[in-house]
Scaffold this motif. Structure first.
Motif, short mmCIF file in Angstrom:
data_model
loop_
_atom_site.label_atom_id
_atom_site.label_comp_id
_atom_site.label_asym_id
_atom_site.label_seq_id
_atom_site.Cartn_x
_atom_site.Cartn_y
_atom_site.Cartn_z
N LEU A 293 -37.41 22.25 -52.70
CA LEU A 293 -37.17 22.82 -51.93
C LEU A 293 -38.02 24.02 -53.15
O LEU A 293 -39.07 25.02 -52.17
CB LEU A 293 -35.89 22.92 -51.49
CG LEU A 293 -35.61 24.61 -50.92
CD1 LEU A 293 -36.30 24.01 -49.55
CD2 LEU A 293 -34.35 25.09 -50.56
N TRP A 294 -37.76 24.31 -54.26
CA TRP A 294 -38.50 25.48 -54.74
C TRP A 294 -40.06 25.47 -54.63
O TRP A 294 -40.44 26.34 -54.18
CB TRP A 294 -37.91 25.20 -55.84
CG TRP A 294 -38.47 27.13 -57.06
CD1 TRP A 294 -39.37 26.78 -58.22
CD2 TRP A 294 -38.24 27.50 -56.72
NE1 TRP A 294 -39.49 27.46 -58.79
CE2 TRP A 294 -39.00 28.97 -58.11
CE3 TRP A 294 -37.65 28.86 -55.54
CZ2 TRP A 294 -39.07 30.11 -58.00
CZ3 TRP A 294 -37.93 30.20 -55.93
CH2 TRP A 294 -38.93 31.20 -57.20
N ARG A 295 -40.38 24.08 -55.23
CA ARG A 295 -41.53 24.06 -55.24
C ARG A 295 -42.04 23.95 -53.99
O ARG A 295 -43.70 24.24 -54.49
CB ARG A 295 -42.02 22.72 -55.89
CG ARG A 295 -42.15 22.03 -57.96
CD ARG A 295 -43.47 23.37 -57.80
NE ARG A 295 -43.27 23.52 -58.87
CZ ARG A 295 -43.74 23.13 -60.99
NH1 ARG A 295 -44.21 21.59 -60.31
NH2 ARG A 295 -43.23 23.56 -61.87
N ALA A 296 -41.78 23.39 -53.45
CA ALA A 296 -42.48 23.24 -51.40
C ALA A 296 -42.50 24.94 -50.46
O ALA A 296 -43.83 25.27 -50.75
CB ALA A 296 -41.42 22.69 -50.65
N LEU A 308 -50.89 21.93 -44.12
CA LEU A 308 -50.22 21.49 -43.37
C LEU A 308 -51.22 21.03 -41.87
O LEU A 308 -51.27 20.07 -41.00
CB LEU A 308 -49.30 21.04 -42.85
CG LEU A 308 -48.34 21.21 -43.67
CD1 LEU A 308 -46.45 21.12 -43.27
CD2 LEU A 308 -47.81 19.93 -44.45
N HIS A 309 -52.06 21.17 -41.86
CA HIS A 309 -53.12 21.50 -41.07
C HIS A 309 -54.21 20.73 -40.94
O HIS A 309 -55.34 20.80 -41.31
CB HIS A 309 -54.25 22.90 -40.67
CG HIS A 309 -52.50 23.70 -39.00
ND1 HIS A 309 -52.30 22.91 -38.26
CD2 HIS A 309 -52.64 24.61 -40.00
CE1 HIS A 309 -51.55 24.58 -37.99
NE2 HIS A 309 -51.06 24.88 -38.87
N MET A 484 -46.12 18.02 -52.39
CA MET A 484 -44.48 18.53 -52.16
C MET A 484 -44.20 19.06 -51.53
O MET A 484 -43.35 18.76 -50.38
CB MET A 484 -44.45 19.28 -53.13
CG MET A 484 -43.85 20.47 -53.98
SD MET A 484 -42.71 18.46 -54.84
CE MET A 484 -43.02 18.82 -56.29
N LEU A 485 -45.43 19.77 -49.80
CA LEU A 485 -44.23 20.24 -48.91
C LEU A 485 -43.90 19.16 -47.68
O LEU A 485 -42.84 19.38 -47.33
CB LEU A 485 -46.05 20.56 -48.59
CG LEU A 485 -45.89 22.23 -48.19
CD1 LEU A 485 -47.17 22.67 -47.51
CD2 LEU A 485 -44.67 23.31 -48.22
N LEU A 489 -40.63 18.85 -46.03
CA LEU A 489 -40.60 17.99 -45.22
C LEU A 489 -39.47 16.24 -44.47
O LEU A 489 -38.91 17.01 -43.89
CB LEU A 489 -41.62 17.51 -44.86
CG LEU A 489 -41.84 17.73 -42.92
CD1 LEU A 489 -41.13 18.92 -42.66
CD2 LEU A 489 -43.33 17.56 -42.07
N LEU A 490 -39.97 16.00 -45.43
CA LEU A 490 -39.64 14.57 -45.69
C LEU A 490 -38.07 14.67 -45.60
O LEU A 490 -36.70 14.12 -44.84
CB LEU A 490 -39.74 13.55 -46.38
CG LEU A 490 -39.47 12.54 -46.27
CD1 LEU A 490 -40.08 12.00 -45.11
CD2 LEU A 490 -40.33 11.52 -47.32
#
Lengths: 515, 318
Positions: A293-296, A308-309, A484-485, A489-490
C-alpha cells in the motif's frame, strides 16, 4: 429415482471434471516421469540442493510457524482486549491474498531499496518470511480453534488439583491442541514444499524450490522428461503428506458443545505478553500488505494514475474480470453438484480436497502433456481456474448442508410447501451465506492465480497477475512503479473478496483451514 | 475452617455475591442451595481461587486467602461435567494432582490405585475416560479430588448429569465417603433433595444474597422468608406463615371451599381449593377422598381449614 442413483447422477459431472482435469494429467505425469530422464539427474549437486532446500525450507517454515503461532494463538484465545475479534477476522486475509501481492510486499520490505533498509535478496530469509505470511495465520487459526474446544472446567480442575498456569498449559492445553496443530502443520509443510509463486519471486537463483525448477525445465529448457521425474518426486512427497493430513483430520474430535474458556482481561505483565503477540502478528501477517500500500501510494504521488493508462493494463483488467467471472460461474455449478452429491459420502467429500493438495504446477504440466493440442486454448485455461476454485464452493456448501437439520425441510413440507418452495423458502436462505463465502474464495483464487496461468496462457490473454510479473521483469523505475500499483489494485480486489467472506457473517462460524 | 466475610462480586450488571458471609466448619458438609443463576457457582470459583471477589475477605484456618493462587490453596473442585482429562486414562487422571504436588510417579500410582480400589474402581486403571459410564466418571472425579487429601472439597452440582436412580444410590455412597475422608466439603446444588440428603447445614442463596443458613431440620421447621419456604418445597405459603400439610384440617366443621384444580396421583389426589386466605393445595389419600370428597370435581365444595397452632412462622434472616 433412488437416493443412490440420484447422488450418482449429481456426482457425474464433478467426477468427470476431476478425472479429466486432475487425475488423468497426474497419471500422464507419472508416465512421463519414468521416461528418458537425463542419466545424471539425481546425482547432479545442483538438483540435489534444490530438492534438499525445498524440504528444508518447508520444515523450517513449519517449525517457525509453530513456535511463533502457538504463543500468539494462546494470547488471542485467552485474553480479551479491544480489537480482538477484528484481529481474529483479519487472520483470514492471507487466505485470499494472491501470492504475487505477498511476494511484492516482502520485496518492498526486504528487497533492494527495501523500506526497512535491509536487503535480504539472495538470502533464504525472504522466502521463509513469505512462507510465514501465508502460513502463520493458518497455524494460529487452528490453535485458536483447538483451544476453544477445551472446556473451561478442565482447566479449572487442573488448577485446583495444584497445577500452575504454566503446568496447565503443558499438561492440559498442549495435549488438547496438539492434534489441531499437527494437521495444520501438515498443510503448512505441504503448501511451503509445493509453493511456486513465492519461491519464483523470492527464492532468487539459489533459494528457489523444485516447483520453480520444473517450471524452468518445461518453459525454457524443454526438458520434459526431467521435469516429469521431478514432478513425480513432488507427487510422492505431497501425496504422503496429504495422506497424513487426511488421517489426522479424521482423528480431530467433533466439536464439544461445552462451556468454553472465556477470554479475560490481561493483567500487569500479561499486557506485555499480549503486545508482543500482536507485534508478531503485525510483523508477519500485516507488514507486507502495508508495504504494498505504502509503495503504491508513493508511486501514485510521483506519477499519478497515468501509469495505469495504457492498453496492456486495460486488456489485463478486462481479461482478469472476464476469466474470473467465467471461472466462478463454472465453480458455482460444479461446487453445487459436488456438495449435493457429497452429502453423507466421505470419499466424495475427500475428493474435493484433491485440487488443494496437488501442486498447480504439476497439474498444469500434466495438462500440457495430456492435451498438447489444446495447450493454448481458452477453455483449458478457464477449466483449470475452475478446478482450483470450485472446491471452495463445494466445501463451504457441503458444510452448510451438513449443519442443516433434515427435519426443517420436512417440517416445511408438512406445512404445505412443495419441494421447490421448501428450497426457496427454507434451504436456500440458510445455505446462501455459505454459498456467498464459497464464491468469494473462488473469485479470489481465480483472480490471483499465477502458476497455471504462466504455463497455459497466451500473450493476448494477459491477466493482472501475468502483467505484474512481466513488468517486474522489465527494467526501469516506471515499470517497477506500475507493477506496484497493479499489485495494490489486486490487493484491493482480494480485500473486497475478504470483506464479502468475513464481514456480514460475523455471527457465523468462519470457515476453517481453507487456503 | 473456611470463612467468608462480606464477599461481593459483580459480573457486568449481574450481582452474583452481595455481602455474603459464611463459614464451613471442620468435617462439615455445607450445601449452597439456590435457583439457577443465583451466583452459587461463581461463589465456588471465588473460593477455589479461579475468580477474585470485588470486595470482602476469604480465609481458611485463620489464614487470609487473598493472593493465594488456585493451585496453592489445596481445595479440590469437582465439576458438574467431571472435567476428566481425555488424553489421560483413569489412573493418569487420578495421579494428576499428586504429580502436581510433587509426589514421585511410582508413589503417585500406588496411592491412586489404592484410592480407586476404595471407591470400587479396581481394574479400571487403564480405561479411557470416555468409555466410562456416568456413575464411573463421577467416582473417578471423586477419586481424583480425594486422593490429594485436599483441605476442602468443592462440589459443583456433582450429581446433576446422572439419572435419578443412580443419583440416589451414589448420594448415599458419597455421604459415607465424605465422612470417612473427614474432609470439609462445600456442595453447590439447585436440588433441595440433594442438599438435604448430603449436607449438615444448608445455606440458601437468592440473587447473590444469603437468605438463611441452618440445618435441614431447622430450615423446614422455620423458613426465613416466604420465598425460601416456597423454594424448599412448601406449597401453601401465606403472608403470616407456612401451612404444612399437617396443619390442614378436613371435615364438615371446617369452612367450605371451592375446588379449583384436581390432579390425579398414583396414590391419591392433589386438590387446590380457594380458601379465605387464598389458594390452598393439599394431597388427599384414596381413603380421605372417599370420606370427605365423594363427588370430587372442579367447582364442587370441600371443607378445608387451617390449624393456626400448627403453622410455621417465618424466622428472622440469619
Amino acid at each position: 429415482m433412488s437416493e443412490r442413483g440420484r447422488r450418482a447422477g449429481l456426482a457425474l459431472l464433478p467426477l468427470a471434471f476431476l478425472l479429466l482435469m486432475s487425475i488423468l494429467p497426474l497419471l500422464r505425469l507419472l508416465q512421463e516421469g519414468q521416461g528418458a530422464v537425463s542419466a545424471d539427474l539425481f546425482t547432479d549437486p545442483y538438483l540435489q540442493w534444490r530438492v534438499l532446500w525445498s524440504l528444508l525450507q518447508a520444515a523450517a517454515s513449519s517449525v517457525a510457524a509453530l513456535l511463533i503461532g502457538l504463543p500468539v494463538a494462546w494470547c488471542l484465545a485467552r485474553y480479551r482486549f479491544p480489537g480482538r475479534s477484528l484481529s481474529l477476522r483479519l487472520l483470514m486475509l492471507p487466505f485470499v491474498m494472491p501470492t504475487l501481492v505477498a511476494a511484492m510486499g516482502v520485496l518492498a520490505l526486504f528487497g533492494p531499496q527495501g523500506l526497512l533498509g535491509v536487503n535480504l535478496q539472495d538470502t533464504p530469509w525472504l522466502l521463509l518470511y513469505g512462507n510465514l505470511f501465508f502460513n502463520l495465520p493458518l497455524v494460529i487459526r487452528a490453535a485458536c480453534e483447538g483451544l476453544a474446544q477445551l472446556p473451561a472446567s478442565r482447566i479449572a480442575a487442573a488448577r485446583t488439583l495444584g497445577a500452575t498456569p504454566w503446568r496447565v498449559f503443558w499438561r492440559v492445553e498442549w495435549p488438547a491442541v496438539r492434534p489441531w496443530l499437527l494437521s495444520a502443520l501438515c498443510l503448512v509443510f505441504l503448501y511451503c514444499f509445493s509453493g511456486f509463486g513465492l519461491a519464483l519471486l523470492l527464492g532468487g537463483q539459489r533459494y528457489a524450490t523444485v516447483e520453480v525448477e520444473i517450471y524452468q525445465l518445461v518453459s525454457y529448457e524443454l526438458k520434459l522428461a526431467d521435469a516429469g521425474a521431478l514432478a513425480l518426486l513432488m507427487l510422492l512427497v505431497t501425496g504422503a503428506i496429504a495422506t497424513l493430513y487426511a488421517w489426522l483430520e479424521r482423528r480431530l474430535a467433533a466439536p464439544l458443545k461445552v462451556d468454553p474458556v472465556l477470554p479475560r482481561r490481561p493483567q500487569g505483565m500479561e499486557w506485555l505478553q499480549l503486545a508482543a503477540a500482536l507485534a508478531m502478528l503485525l510483523l508477519f501477517a500485516g507488514l507486507p500488505l502495508l508495504a504494498v500500500l505504502w509503495r503504491a501510494l508513493q508511486a501514485l504521488a510521483v506519477s499519478g494514475f497515468s501509469l495505469l493508462h495504457d492498453e496492456e493494463v486495460l486488456l489485463a483488467l478486462g481479461n482478469s474480470a472476464r476469466f474470473s467471472a467465467m471461472a466462478v460461474l463454472l465453480a458455482a455449478l460444479l461446487g453445487w453438484l459436488h456438495a449435493l452429491a457429497a452429502r453423507g459420502s466421505l470419499w466424495l467429500r475427500a475428493l474435493a480436497f484433491l485440487p488443494f493438495v496437488v501442486s498447480p504446477v504439476c497439474v498444469a504440466f500434466g495438462l500440457l502433456l495430456l492435451y498438447p493440442q489444446w495447450s493454448a486454448s481458452l477453455p483449458l485455461l478457464l477449466a483449470s481456474y475452475a478446478l482450483l476454485a470450485y472446491p471452495f464452493v463445494a466445501r463451504s456448501l457441503a458444510g452448510a448442508l451438513d449443519s442443516l437439520p433434515r427435519h426443517w425441510p420436512q417440517a416445511a413440507r408438512s406445512l404445505g410447501a412443495s419441494p421447490l418452495r421448501v428450497f426457496a423458502r427454507v434451504e436456500w436462505p440458510l445455505l446462501r451465506p455459505a454459498f456467498r463465502r464459497g464464491l468469494a474464495f473462488a473469485a479470489a483464487t481465480a483472480l490471483g492465480e499465477f502458476a497455471v496461468t504462466l504455463f497455459l496462457s497466451r500473450p493476448e490473454w494477459l491477466t493482472l497477475t501475468t502483467l505484474i510479473y512481466q513488468r517486474l521483469g522489465r527494467p526501469g523505475a516506471d515499470n517497477a512503479a506500475s507493477a506496484m500499483l497493479l499489485a495494490c489494485l489486486l490487493m484491493l480486489l482480494a480485500l473486497l473478496a475478504f470483506l464479502i467472506i468475513e464481514w456480514p457473517s460475523a455471527a457465523e462460524r468462519p470457515l476453517r483451514k481453507e487456503s | 475452617m473456611l470463612r467468608l466475610e462480606g464477599v461481593c462480586k459483580r459480573f457486568g450488571h449481574k450481582l452474583v455475591a452481595d455481602q455474603l458471609s459464611l463459614t464451613v466448619e471442620a468435617g462439615e458438609v455445607l450445601a449452597l442451595l439456590g435457583p439457577s443463576g443465583c451466583g452459587k457457582s461463581s461463589l465456588l470459583k471465588m473460593i477455589a481461587g479461579l475468580e477474585q471477589p470485588d470486595s470482602g475477605h476469604l480465609s481458611f484456618a485463620g489464614a487470609d486467602l487473598a493472593g493465594v493462587a488456585a493451585e496453592a490453596r489445596r481445595f479440590a473442585l469437582m465439576f458438574q461435567d467431571f472435567a476428566l482429562f481425555p488424553h489421560l486414562d483413569v489412573l493418569g487422571n487420578v495421579c494428576f494432582g499428586l504429580i502436581e504436588h510433587g509426589v514421585a510417579r511410582a508413589a503417585a500410582r500406588q496411592q491412586a490405585r489404592a484410592c480407586l480400589q476404595q471407591l470400587g474402581l479396581a481394574g479400571m486403571e487403564a480405561r479411557k475416560v470416555w468409555t466410562l459410564s456416568g456413575g464411573e466418571q463421577q467416582r473417578v472425579a471423586l477419586a481424583r479430588a480425594l486422593v490429594t487429601r485436599p483441605r476442602l472439597l468443592l462440589l459443583d452440582e456433582p450429581f446433576s448429569s446422572l439419572d435419578a436412580d443412580l443419583r440416589r444410590q451414589l448420594q448415599q455412597e458419597f455421604r459415607q465417603q465424605l465422612q470417612q475422608a473427614a474432609i470439609p466439603a462445600l456442595l453447590v446444588t439447585h436440588d433441595r433433595e440433594e442438599a438435604f440428603a448430603l449436607a449438615d447445614r444448608v445455606a440458601v442463596l437468592q440473587a447473590g444474597r444469603l437468605v438463611q443458613c441452618a440445618t435441614p431440620a431447622q430450615l423446614l421447621a422455620a423458613p426465613a422468608t416466604p420465598w425460601l419456604a416456597r423454594f424448599i418445597g412448601y406449597e401453601n405459603v401465606l403472608a403470616e406463615g407456612v401451612v404444612p400439610e399437617q396443619a390442614l384440617r378436613l371435615g364438615p366443621e371446617q369452612p367450605a371451599t371451592a375446588v379449583r384444580r384436581i390432579i390425579q396421583l398414583a396414590d391419591g389426589v392433589r386438590v387446590t381449593v380457594a380458601g379465605a386466605d387464598g389458594e390452598l393445595t393439599l394431597t388427599l389419600s384414596a381413603r380421605e377422598v372417599q370420606q370427605y370428597a365423594a363427588r370430587l370435581e372442579v367447582g364442587s365444595l370441600l371443607h378445608v381449614g387451617i390449624d393456626r397452632a400448627a403453622m410455621l412462622s417465618y424466622s428472622a434472616a440469619c
